[in-house]
Motif scaffolding. Structure first.
Motif, short mmCIF file in Angstrom:
data_model
loop_
_atom_site.label_atom_id
_atom_site.label_comp_id
_atom_site.label_asym_id
_atom_site.label_seq_id
_atom_site.Cartn_x
_atom_site.Cartn_y
_atom_site.Cartn_z
N VAL A 568 0.84 -1.20 0.00
CA VAL A 568 0.00 0.00 0.00
C VAL A 568 0.88 1.26 0.00
CG1 VAL A 568 -1.90 1.20 1.14
CG2 VAL A 568 -1.71 -1.29 1.34
N PRO A 569 1.17 1.79 -1.18
CA PRO A 569 1.98 3.02 -1.23
C PRO A 569 1.12 4.24 -0.90
CG PRO A 569 1.93 1.86 -3.37
CD PRO A 569 0.83 1.32 -2.52
N GLU A 570 1.61 5.09 -0.03
CA GLU A 570 0.87 6.30 0.33
C GLU A 570 1.85 7.44 0.59
OE1 GLU A 570 -2.69 5.66 3.14
OE2 GLU A 570 -1.39 3.94 3.57
N ILE A 571 1.39 8.65 0.28
CA ILE A 571 2.18 9.85 0.58
C ILE A 571 1.81 10.28 2.00
CG2 ILE A 571 2.73 12.20 -0.25
CD1 ILE A 571 3.39 10.18 -2.31
N ASN A 572 2.10 9.40 2.95
CA ASN A 572 1.84 9.68 4.36
C ASN A 572 2.59 8.62 5.15
OD1 ASN A 572 0.34 7.25 4.49
ND2 ASN A 572 -1.55 8.32 3.90
N ASN A 573 2.34 8.56 6.45
CA ASN A 573 3.10 7.61 7.26
C ASN A 573 2.37 6.27 7.43
OD1 ASN A 573 5.48 7.04 8.55
ND2 ASN A 573 4.77 7.74 10.56
N GLY A 574 1.42 6.00 6.54
CA GLY A 574 0.74 4.71 6.61
C GLY A 574 -0.65 4.83 7.21
N GLN A 575 -1.64 5.16 6.40
CA GLN A 575 -2.99 5.32 6.94
C GLN A 575 -3.95 4.29 6.35
OE1 GLN A 575 -4.31 9.43 7.14
NE2 GLN A 575 -2.43 10.08 8.14
N LEU A 576 -4.09 4.28 5.03
CA LEU A 576 -4.98 3.28 4.43
C LEU A 576 -4.53 1.88 4.84
CD1 LEU A 576 -7.30 2.44 2.56
CD2 LEU A 576 -5.65 2.39 0.68
N VAL A 577 -3.21 1.71 4.89
CA VAL A 577 -2.69 0.38 5.20
C VAL A 577 -3.20 -0.09 6.56
CG1 VAL A 577 -0.49 1.15 6.23
CG2 VAL A 577 -0.63 -1.07 5.07
N LYS A 578 -3.28 0.83 7.52
CA LYS A 578 -3.74 0.44 8.85
C LYS A 578 -5.23 0.11 8.83
CE LYS A 578 -0.25 2.91 11.53
NZ LYS A 578 0.21 4.05 10.71
N ILE A 579 -5.97 0.87 8.04
CA ILE A 579 -7.41 0.61 7.97
C ILE A 579 -7.65 -0.76 7.33
CG2 ILE A 579 -9.62 1.43 7.08
CD1 ILE A 579 -8.43 4.28 7.10
N LEU A 580 -6.91 -1.05 6.26
CA LEU A 580 -7.09 -2.33 5.58
C LEU A 580 -6.73 -3.49 6.50
CD1 LEU A 580 -5.65 -1.57 2.01
CD2 LEU A 580 -8.06 -1.75 2.68
N ARG A 581 -5.65 -3.32 7.24
CA ARG A 581 -5.22 -4.39 8.16
C ARG A 581 -6.29 -4.61 9.23
NH1 ARG A 581 0.71 -5.39 8.15
NH2 ARG A 581 0.40 -6.19 10.26
N ALA A 582 -6.81 -3.51 9.74
CA ALA A 582 -7.80 -3.62 10.81
C ALA A 582 -9.10 -4.22 10.28
CB ALA A 582 -8.07 -2.25 11.41
N GLU A 583 -9.47 -3.79 9.10
CA GLU A 583 -10.77 -4.17 8.55
C GLU A 583 -10.77 -5.61 8.04
OE1 GLU A 583 -14.62 -2.45 7.67
OE2 GLU A 583 -12.90 -1.69 8.77
N TYR A 584 -9.66 -6.02 7.40
CA TYR A 584 -9.68 -7.30 6.69
C TYR A 584 -8.68 -8.33 7.22
CZ TYR A 584 -12.40 -4.61 3.32
OH TYR A 584 -13.35 -3.83 2.73
N LEU A 585 -7.94 -7.97 8.26
CA LEU A 585 -6.94 -8.88 8.81
C LEU A 585 -6.00 -9.43 7.73
CD1 LEU A 585 -8.83 -10.95 11.52
CD2 LEU A 585 -6.90 -9.38 11.85
N VAL A 586 -5.57 -8.55 6.83
CA VAL A 586 -4.58 -8.96 5.84
C VAL A 586 -3.25 -8.32 6.21
CG1 VAL A 586 -6.10 -9.29 3.85
CG2 VAL A 586 -5.19 -7.01 4.36
N ASP A 587 -2.16 -8.99 5.82
CA ASP A 587 -0.84 -8.50 6.17
C ASP A 587 -0.37 -7.49 5.12
OD1 ASP A 587 1.56 -8.14 7.42
OD2 ASP A 587 2.48 -9.94 6.55
N ALA A 588 -1.16 -6.44 4.93
CA ALA A 588 -0.79 -5.42 3.94
C ALA A 588 0.46 -4.68 4.43
CB ALA A 588 -1.95 -4.46 3.75
N GLN A 589 1.36 -4.41 3.47
CA GLN A 589 2.62 -3.74 3.82
C GLN A 589 2.61 -2.29 3.35
OE1 GLN A 589 5.22 -5.12 5.60
NE2 GLN A 589 3.64 -6.68 5.91
N PRO A 590 3.10 -1.40 4.19
CA PRO A 590 3.12 0.01 3.80
C PRO A 590 4.31 0.36 2.92
CG PRO A 590 3.97 -0.21 6.03
CD PRO A 590 3.60 -1.60 5.57
N LEU A 591 4.11 1.35 2.07
CA LEU A 591 5.25 2.00 1.40
C LEU A 591 4.98 3.48 1.53
CD1 LEU A 591 7.76 2.25 -0.38
CD2 LEU A 591 6.27 2.07 -2.38
N ASN A 592 5.82 4.16 2.25
CA ASN A 592 5.52 5.55 2.57
C ASN A 592 6.58 6.51 2.10
OD1 ASN A 592 4.58 3.81 5.36
ND2 ASN A 592 3.08 4.87 4.10
N LYS A 593 6.09 7.64 1.66
CA LYS A 593 6.97 8.74 1.28
C LYS A 593 6.31 9.99 1.84
CE LYS A 593 9.19 10.79 -2.77
NZ LYS A 593 9.42 10.61 -4.22
#
Ligand code: SF4
Lengths: 614, 341
Positions: A568-593
């Motif tokens: 999950v690439p995002e121009i932040n410190n990892g937001q959507l990635v946390k929501i996806l992990r919480a919502e779907y229990l998937v091991d989504a990995q962040p990529l942040n800039k």
């Protein structure tokens, strides 16, 4: 005689100079010309935070990047092929963004002792030396412009203001263009100032002819028109598309548009443009502050209008309490957040996607608000139109997220015909059949939506407010069970929206495989390029860009589980990635800039390679 | 919206909602509610075109008790919501209900901006010089040195003079009345309703639980006559049962004995005189001071100035007239397009 120009597939040019050099205008002119020529394109302006930063300094450099091609273009480009630098500071700031062996066009008059010092070059530096391997074109633009305008009666200061046209003329020559679009533009802009018009046109032509005189040792290029889907096109910037989407939604819902706003970068252009549409019945209101702006919008919504407020992160923070009110009142309201670098005042002119949590959770109490995000300048139109449709048809405030990158970026747009646009149906209350029938303002339909009853509707007089409501009647209620019920009902209403939005689709890539890249918002183009390349290279990579962030499309969980890895690439410190992990229990990995600038495709590719190794 | 003027047939009772009124027994709010309900049938507006909007505080419960359209909004922001509503629905009769904390503290900024824009709304500012709903902290109109739960050593804040503030913000209708004088209250409310523009009505309201008797000097039979003056357009400034009056010595108001003096020599109130209205708002001394000027009640100032919503409508109309062929397709096309085959 002119040699045949070299044909190129795509080019990225970065125009850079002092903020007073007219760089944005130059860039926009080149974009228009490029669009009319038939290329696909994407642009990105980069201006300093200060309105008139000190002349000649690196802080004061304004930039405009345009990426255009014969093939489809998805982003303004990472590195540039051509750097046009009007002074030393512009060169210093942007040289690292030039590709190896790229082309440099410099205005040598911007490299004198004073300019070098202002750009903080060491005393004896000669930045234009040692550039073997690059294609360097030096021109003393100041001198050449003054020379070209010597017969025109204007002060030197006014003449020097035409420098940008000289450079633009030269770049038109380089890319084998005609000058018409810019001459038309100048003619309408300076229709009452003939001497200034004359000077600008003369300078533009001089720049073009200067190319001819250099021709023996400089190449010309051609980027042939792109094979775009057939249709009629125009150029559009993200904020412009947002405005058009709002006006279109007003027309399609048959509701007049009210826009309450307070000036803030980078959302102010929405206010500027909407305020010029009085002839569309648009009422804009520049309020005394952000709170008043949304308050007025809530009042307009209570009055039965399509109400919109817009801001950027800090302004949205101020609106928080009122968003909660709109949610309790269950009135339609579109809240536009053109995100910028935060927190606090942060980086007003830089881009960031760090307000997703704010949109999702930034209110007191259980306060779900639907969130829709645009992924490109043209997509702002569709996304804000859909956001407005949800607000009106589901009687709820809705967040529409854009950001500085797409708000100011531009691209060709195959604009729709008005009759192709969906109809939006407000849920106005029925007038009571019988004289003394009690009206229940919070009686919901099968989708949990309450009726919109507005002042003037006889027999529907009722009171609303921020205190907890009794289910149905809307009367104030402190009953514990009722409160729990109402919290759930408000949540259900938002969740139900999932039945009305399209299922999540893949942008490209296989339906199952090694890596799924999940993006939202303005990362779209860059992810697309990266995935494109990796697919060509044989990797098993797919891409999904999420527009509906709350509620998510119903099939999103299933898609996420169809790949070995999720990035999950995002121009932040990892937001959507946390929501996806919480919502779907998937091991989504962040990529942040978090640098205030977009990703480069290579960064995303590297991250995919990295994740494939692990 | 509705054409028939049914309001004429209604009675005050028709303006009372089915909700139980929940103010403390004895609270001044009851009297104000009653007088507002009393004048409603007389203002000539259909019930469905009347909207009450409030912020937060004791007084802000008001809309729940009115059988009209209403909104109990958030703290200090009723003014902003009313502005937006009025901007899009100029034909509505909009009443803002607010208190001293709501409008002068948290909503102070919005109040002054509403006044300068001059939306055609009525603001009923219930001033009880205390925070009632949060159980008794000093407010921006509490007298300096006031001991409350949050100021056990006495408050340090210099209080606002609300009407002087409103004059400073170029309000077009400035008035004061009190909960204990229903007749005068009704009269001021009617005048406020008739004024086109923002009508500011400050209402001295007794909070008998947290600030009982703070206006007693102006409302008690024993002291009312000597401490108050009821002003009317074109009438001399006379008070204390006709025994005393006010003259202007330059810009200085002075109390004079009426014995052997004609009322014609007194300051004659002129609601359109801004300078004199400003002086009147400065009749604001501590009422316990024997030499204090009497506190004025009535309409201080009134001015005709175009309303924001009218000018906005005008702009829209003019723009629409200018471009008769506006359509969405043109707008979407913009100025420059090209075709891809
Ligand atoms: S606290 Fe005071 S103002 Fe509030 S309802 Fe009770 S008496 Fe009235």
């Amino acid at each position: 005689m002119a040699k045949d120009p070299k044909v190129l597939d795509e080019v990225t040019i970065l125009f850079a100079g002092d903020s007073g050099d007219g760089i944005q205008l130059t860039g926009n002119q080149f974009s228009d010309n490029t669009a009319l020529y038939g290329n696909d394109l994407s642009t990105f302006p980069d201006f300093p935070a200060e309105i008139r930063a000190p002349l000649g300094t690196v802080e004061g450099v304004s930039g405009f990047q345009i990426h255009f091609g014969t093939r489809e273009i998805f982003s303004p480009g990472d590195k540039c092929d051509v750097l046009v630098a009007m002074n030393a500071a512009a060169f210093k700031k942007n040289f690292r963004r030039l590709k190896p062996r790229g082309t440099i066009i410099v205005n040598t008059s911007g490299f004198d002792k004073r300019n070098l010092k202002l750009a903080h070059y060491p005393e004896d530096a000669e930045p234009l030396e040692g550039l073997e391997g690059y294609q360097l074109t030096k021109m003393d633009v100041t001198k050449l412009t003054r020379e070209a305008l010597k017969d025109i009666k204007l002060g030197t200061k006014e003449k020097d203001r035409c420098k940008n046209m000289f450079v633009l003329g030269y770049v038109y020559w380089m890319y084998n263009r005609t000058l018409e679009s810019t001459i038309d533009f100048l003619t309408s802009k300076f229709k009452n100032k003939t001497d200034i018009l004359e000077a600008n046109v003369a300078s533009l032509k001089a720049g073009f002819h200067f190319g001819d005189t250099l021709e023996t040792f400089r190449s010309r290029y051609e980027v042939r028109p792109a094979a775009m889907p057939p249709g009629e096109y125009r150029n559009v910037m993200g904020n412009q598309a947002t405005v058009l989407g709002l006006v279109a939604a007003a027309e399609k819902s048959n509701l007049p548009l009210f826009y309450g706003s307070y000036p803030i970068t980078p959302a102010s252009d929405i206010l500027h443009q909407l305020s010029s549409y009085r002839d569309f019945g648009v009422k804009t209101f520049q309020a005394e502050d952000e709170i008043a702006a949304i308050g007025a919008a809530i009042g307009a919504s209570f009055g039965g209008h399509l109400a919109v407020t817009a801001s950027s992160g800090p302004g949205i923070a101020l609106k928080g309490e009122a968003i909660g009110l709109a949610l309790m009142l269950e009135l339609p309201l579109v809240i536009v957040n053109v995100q910028r670098g935060g927190p606090s005042t942060g980086l007003p002119t830089k881009t960031e996607q760090a307000d997703l949590f704010q949109a999702m959770y930034g209110r007191n109490g259980e306060a779900p608000v639907p969130v829709v995000a645009a992924h490109s300048p043209t997509d702002c139109f569709d996304a804000v139109f859909q956001a407005t449709k949800l607000a009106i048809e589901h009687m709820t405030p809705v967040f529409f997220l854009s950001d500085g990158y797409i708000a100011n970026g531009a691209e060709p747009w195959r604009f729709p015909k008005s009759d192709e646009l969906e109809k939006i149906s407000p849920r106005f209350a029925d007038l009571p059949a019988k004289e003394n029938e009690t009206f229940l303002p919070y009686e919901r339909d099968e989708n949990g939506v309450r009726p919109w009853s507005i002042p003037g509707m006889k027999g529907l007089e009722h009171r609303v407010g921020g205190l907890e409501k009794e289910d149905g009647s809307g009367n104030v209620s402190y009953d514990p069970d009722n409160h729990e019920k109402m919290v759930k009902l408000r949540q259900e209403k938002v969740d139900k929206i999932a039945d009305f939005i399209p299922e999540q689709s893949l942008d490209q890539g296989p339906e199952t495989g090694d890596v799924l890249i999940v993006g939202w918002g303005s990362t779209y183009g860059t992810i697309k390029i990266a995935v494109n390349e990796m697919l060509e290279e044989g990797y098993s990579v797919a891409h999904a860009q999420i527009r509906y962030l709350n509620p998510f499309p119903k099939n999103l969980g299933e898609i996420l589980k169809s790949y070995k890895k999720v990035l999950v690439p995002e121009i932040n410190n990892g937001q959507l990635v946390k929501i996806l992990r919480a919502e779907y229990l998937v091991d989504a990995q962040p990529l942040n800039k978090i640098k205030g600038v977009p990703f480069e495709a290579a960064e995303i590719k590297n991250a995919v390679l990295e994740i494939l190794k692990s | 919206m509705s054409e028939s003027n049914t309001a004429n047939k209604l009675s005050p009772k028709d303006f009372s909602s089915d909700q139980d009124v929940r103010w403390c027994p004895g609270c001044g709010d009851y009297s104000i509610l009653k007088q507002v309900q009393t004048i409603m049938p007389e203002i000539g507006v259909p019930r469905e075109d009347i909207v009450f909007i409030s912020g937060i505080g004791c007084s802000s419960r008001f809309p729940y008790y009115m059988n009209t359209f209403g909104m109990h909004s958030i703290h200090g922001r009723a003014t902003t919501i009313a502005s937006g509503l009025k901007a899009v629905r100029p034909e509505l009769s909009v009443w803002i209900i607010t208190g001293d904390g709501d409008s002068l503290s948290i909503g102070g900024n919005h109040l002054i901006h509403l006044l300068r824009r001059n939306f055609n709304v009525n603001i009923l500012l219930f001033n009880n010089q205390i925070y009632g709903l949060t159980k008794g902290q000093y407010s921006p109109t509490s007298e300096q040195g006031k001991r409350t739960k949050s100021t056990p050593h006495g408050s340090l804040d210099h209080p606002f003079n609300p009407l002087a503030l409103c004059m400073g913000a170029d309000a077009t209708f400035v008035s004061r009345t009190m909960d204990r004088d229903p007749k005068q209250l009704r009269s001021v409310l009617m005048q406020a309703n008739q004024h086109k523009g923002t009508s500011l009505v400050e209402i001295y309201q007794n909070c008998n639980v947290f600030n009982d008797g703070t206006f007693a000097r102006f409302t008690d039979k024993r002291t009312k006559e000597e401490s108050t003056i009821f002003i009317e357009d074109g009438k001399p400034l006379i008070f204390d049962q006709g025994k005393r009056g006010i003259v202007l010595d330059g810009f200085n108001p002075k109390i004079v004995d009426m014995e052997g003096r004609s009322a014609d020599d007194l300051w004659i109130h002129d609601v359109n005189d801004r300078v004199k209205a400003e002086i009147l708002t400065r009749f604001f001394e501590d009422p316990s001071d024997e030499t204090a000027l009497p506190r004025p009640f009535g309409v201080f100032y009134q001015e005709d100035r175009p309303c924001y919503e009218e000018m906005l409508e005008q702009q829209v109309k003019e723009a629409e007239d200018r471009s008769s062929n506006r359509n969405l397709d043109q707008l979407l096309r913009g100025n420059r397009t090209w075709w891809a085959e």
